[in-house]
Scaffold this motif. Structure first.
Motif, PDB file in Angstrom:
ATOM      1  N   LEU A  43       0.807  -1.223   0.000  1.00 42.43           N
ATOM      2  CA  LEU A  43       0.000   0.000   0.000  1.00 42.43           C
ATOM      3  C   LEU A  43       0.836   1.266   0.000  1.00 42.43           C
ATOM      4  O   LEU A  43       0.274   2.361  -0.151  1.00 42.43           O
ATOM      5  N   PHE A  44       2.147   1.135   0.179  1.00 42.76           N
ATOM      6  CA  PHE A  44       2.979   2.333   0.284  1.00 42.76           C
ATOM      7  C   PHE A  44       2.959   3.143  -1.009  1.00 42.76           C
ATOM      8  O   PHE A  44       2.738   4.364  -0.996  1.00 42.76           O
ATOM      9  N   VAL A  45       3.192   2.481  -2.145  1.00 43.19           N
ATOM     10  CA  VAL A  45       3.247   3.190  -3.422  1.00 43.19           C
ATOM     11  C   VAL A  45       1.883   3.792  -3.793  1.00 43.19           C
ATOM     12  O   VAL A  45       1.815   4.967  -4.183  1.00 43.19           O
ATOM     13  N   PRO A  46       0.764   3.045  -3.696  1.00 43.08           N
ATOM     14  CA  PRO A  46      -0.527   3.698  -3.994  1.00 43.08           C
ATOM     15  C   PRO A  46      -0.840   4.884  -3.092  1.00 43.08           C
ATOM     16  O   PRO A  46      -1.337   5.907  -3.573  1.00 43.08           O
ATOM     17  N   LEU A  47      -0.532   4.777  -1.796  1.00 40.76           N
ATOM     18  CA  LEU A  47      -0.794   5.898  -0.898  1.00 40.76           C
ATOM     19  C   LEU A  47       0.091   7.091  -1.239  1.00 40.76           C
ATOM     20  O   LEU A  47      -0.368   8.247  -1.223  1.00 40.76           O
ATOM     21  N   LEU A  48       1.359   6.825  -1.562  1.00 42.73           N
ATOM     22  CA  LEU A  48       2.258   7.915  -1.909  1.00 42.73           C
ATOM     23  C   LEU A  48       1.814   8.614  -3.184  1.00 42.73           C
ATOM     24  O   LEU A  48       1.758   9.856  -3.250  1.00 42.73           O
ATOM     25  N   SER A  50      -1.166   8.669  -4.373  1.00 39.06           N
ATOM     26  CA  SER A  50      -2.434   9.342  -4.090  1.00 39.06           C
ATOM     27  C   SER A  50      -2.209  10.677  -3.395  1.00 39.06           C
ATOM     28  O   SER A  50      -2.888  11.676  -3.702  1.00 39.06           O
ATOM     29  N   LEU A  51      -1.259  10.721  -2.466  1.00 39.74           N
ATOM     30  CA  LEU A  51      -0.932  11.998  -1.820  1.00 39.74           C
ATOM     31  C   LEU A  51      -0.378  13.003  -2.831  1.00 39.74           C
ATOM     32  O   LEU A  51      -0.734  14.188  -2.804  1.00 39.74           O
ATOM     33  N   ILE A  52       0.481  12.526  -3.738  1.00 40.58           N
ATOM     34  CA  ILE A  52       1.018  13.423  -4.764  1.00 40.58           C
ATOM     35  C   ILE A  52      -0.103  13.954  -5.654  1.00 40.58           C
ATOM     36  O   ILE A  52      -0.168  15.157  -5.969  1.00 40.58           O
ATOM     37  N   ALA A  53      -1.012  13.052  -6.065  1.00 38.47           N
ATOM     38  CA  ALA A  53      -2.141  13.493  -6.887  1.00 38.47           C
ATOM     39  C   ALA A  53      -3.029  14.482  -6.135  1.00 38.47           C
ATOM     40  O   ALA A  53      -3.517  15.457  -6.716  1.00 38.47           O
ATOM     41  N   ALA A  54      -3.231  14.242  -4.835  1.00 36.99           N
ATOM     42  CA  ALA A  54      -4.053  15.165  -4.045  1.00 36.99           C
ATOM     43  C   ALA A  54      -3.383  16.531  -3.933  1.00 36.99           C
ATOM     44  O   ALA A  54      -4.055  17.570  -4.043  1.00 36.99           O
ATOM     45  N   PHE A  55      -2.075  16.556  -3.734  1.00 33.15           N
ATOM     46  CA  PHE A  55      -1.362  17.838  -3.672  1.00 33.15           C
ATOM     47  C   PHE A  55      -1.460  18.591  -5.004  1.00 33.15           C
ATOM     48  O   PHE A  55      -1.588  19.817  -5.021  1.00 33.15           O
ATOM     49  N   LEU A  56      -1.402  17.863  -6.117  1.00 28.55           N
ATOM     50  CA  LEU A  56      -1.444  18.511  -7.423  1.00 28.55           C
ATOM     51  C   LEU A  56      -2.840  19.021  -7.771  1.00 28.55           C
ATOM     52  O   LEU A  56      -2.989  20.076  -8.399  1.00 28.55           O
ATOM     53  N   GLY A 332      12.543   5.806  -3.016  1.00 26.56           N
ATOM     54  CA  GLY A 332      13.051   6.396  -1.779  1.00 26.56           C
ATOM     55  C   GLY A 332      14.007   7.544  -2.041  1.00 26.56           C
ATOM     56  O   GLY A 332      14.041   8.514  -1.275  1.00 26.56           O
ATOM     57  N   MET A 333      14.784   7.468  -3.121  1.00 30.42           N
ATOM     58  CA  MET A 333      15.677   8.580  -3.469  1.00 30.42           C
ATOM     59  C   MET A 333      14.881   9.819  -3.843  1.00 30.42           C
ATOM     60  O   MET A 333      15.307  10.949  -3.604  1.00 30.42           O
ATOM     61  N   ILE A 334      13.701   9.624  -4.453  1.00 29.25           N
ATOM     62  CA  ILE A 334      12.874  10.759  -4.855  1.00 29.25           C
ATOM     63  C   ILE A 334      12.196  11.394  -3.654  1.00 29.25           C
ATOM     64  O   ILE A 334      12.149  12.625  -3.519  1.00 29.25           O
ATOM     65  N   ILE A 335      11.655  10.576  -2.743  1.00 24.38           N
ATOM     66  CA  ILE A 335      10.881  11.123  -1.627  1.00 24.38           C
ATOM     67  C   ILE A 335      11.741  11.418  -0.406  1.00 24.38           C
ATOM     68  O   ILE A 335      11.241  11.965   0.574  1.00 24.38           O
TER      69      ILE A 335
END
Length: 379
Positions: A43-48, A50-56, A332-335
């Motif tokens: 679930l880590f990648v979908p949640l991450l 989703s947060l990026i999409a919500a911020f955008l 992980g390098m990106i975030i």
């Protein structure tokens, strides 16, 4: 009191049962931990994302909400517009991109063999000048790495397609709830803080959310501009795969310091093999290094979009990249940098809160003297 065989047998059975129970509990706890870890990693990648999409998408939803459109209806309207746009673009881009990707995979051995030829000539020149380098076989290392990369791409492409299908379902669902109930979720988490720390928790949630939103939007805009500039500059030459190379340069640009170097290697290699070391090759080198990175990224985009948000020391940025890469690879390098920036905000805000609400030293001494006097009178 004498101990007979029955007491020893009872003691032995009791200890055996205790050890067996302990091992069973430990095994169950380990199994539950493994299950929770696998579920969390899934679930880590979908949640991450989703947060990026919500911020955008949050600014667009807020703008529609200010026009007296209910928030839920505004979210569905934004999703509908994005879905229609992606459907129209996908119907045109997917066949074109698929053919280009298949052609690139078929040409990959030719590019790597030419690279190995260049490296073999360079290695012979280095070893003739520096004899202590004879023990290092650079060409074999590059050949092995290229074979591993190709096999990894061939194996991971079908798996990535399956993961993409699950992400297309989970990401819109999570993004919808983050957009609709994000404020409510943050208020609920903030309310769990004790009363004396409530104001600090409220300020921290606001500052970290604002910092992450600005950072995500800035990095996405920066990567998109770099990718478009590189793809446009490459299309002015006779190089093949200009759109894919621009997309690769934009995505790798999300990784600070290391990403731009990785993003320019395929374009320069393909240019050297297909175009030779002529004018077009040196234009591509200037495009990657001077135009895209030095002028556009370092002098324009980073000061405007990133520096005000992630004002971290370069050492902290490198540590965040290395630690993030060890934990979650390229993702992980990106975030790693925004998470380190969030920790920095939290540390500064907590220190500011402690200084702002700390009692003066004279008041603390007076309170201690008063409490000592009360205990003396009671004694």
């Amino acid at each position: 009191m004498s101990l007979n065989k029955a007491h020893f047998l009872l003691f032995y059975l009791t200890m055996t049962a205790a050890i067996a129970s302990g091992l069973a509990i430990f095994s169950s706890a380990s199994t539950i931990t493994v299950l929770l870890r696998s579920a969390a990693s899934g679930l880590f990648v979908p949640l991450l994302l989703s947060l990026i999409a919500a911020f955008l998408l949050d600014p667009l939803v807020n703008a529609m909400e200010k026009r007296h459109i209910p928030r839920t209806r505004a979210i569905f309207s934004v999703f509908f517009m994005i879905s229609a746009t992606l459907l129209l673009l996908g119907s045109w881009l997917i066949p074109y991109t698929q053919n280009m990707w298949d052609s690139l995979l078929s040409d990959f051995p030719r590019y790597t063999s030419q690279l190995i030829t260049y490296l073999r000539e360079a290695q012979a020149s280095w070893q003739s000048r520096f004899p202590f380098l004879e023990q290092y076989d650079l060409t074999q290392t590059v050949r092995t790495t290229a074979e591993q990369v190709l096999s990894f791409i061939l194996v991971q492409t079908p798996k990535s397609a399956l993961k993409l299908g699950s992400l297309m379902i989970l990401v819109p669902i999570f993004s919808f709830f983050f957009l609709r109930d994000g404020t409510t979720i943050m208020r609920g988490l903030t309310s769990l803080a004790p009363n004396r720390y409530f104001e600090m928790a409220h300020d921290l949630s606001f500052l970290v959310s604002r910092q992450m939103a600005h950072f995500v939007r800035g990095r996405i805009i920066e990567a998109a501009i770099i990718g478009i500039v590189v793809a446009t500059g490459l299309s002015l030459t006779d190089i093949r795969y200009a759109p894919l190379l621009g997309l690769f340069a934009g995505i790798t640009n999300l990784i600070p310091y290391i990403g731009p170097i990785v993003g320019m290697i395929p374009g320069i290699l393909i240019a050297a093999v297909d175009l030779g070391l002529g004018g077009q090759f040196w234009w591509i080198v200037i495009l990657y290094i001077l135009i895209a990175q030095v002028i556009l990224d370092n002098f324009i985009l980073i000061p405007i979009l990133i520096s005000r948000v992630a004002n971290l020391h370069p050492v902290l940025v490198i540590l965040a990249i290395v630690m993030g890469g060890k934990l979650y690879g390229v993702l992980g390098m990106i975030i790693g940098v925004p998470i380190a920036s969030a920790f920095k905000i939290a540390f500064i805000e907590i220190r500011h809160y402690r200084r702002a609400f700390a009692l003066p030293e004279t008041a603390v001494s007076a309170i201690h003297r008063r409490s000592d006097g009360i205990r003396t009178r009671r004694g």
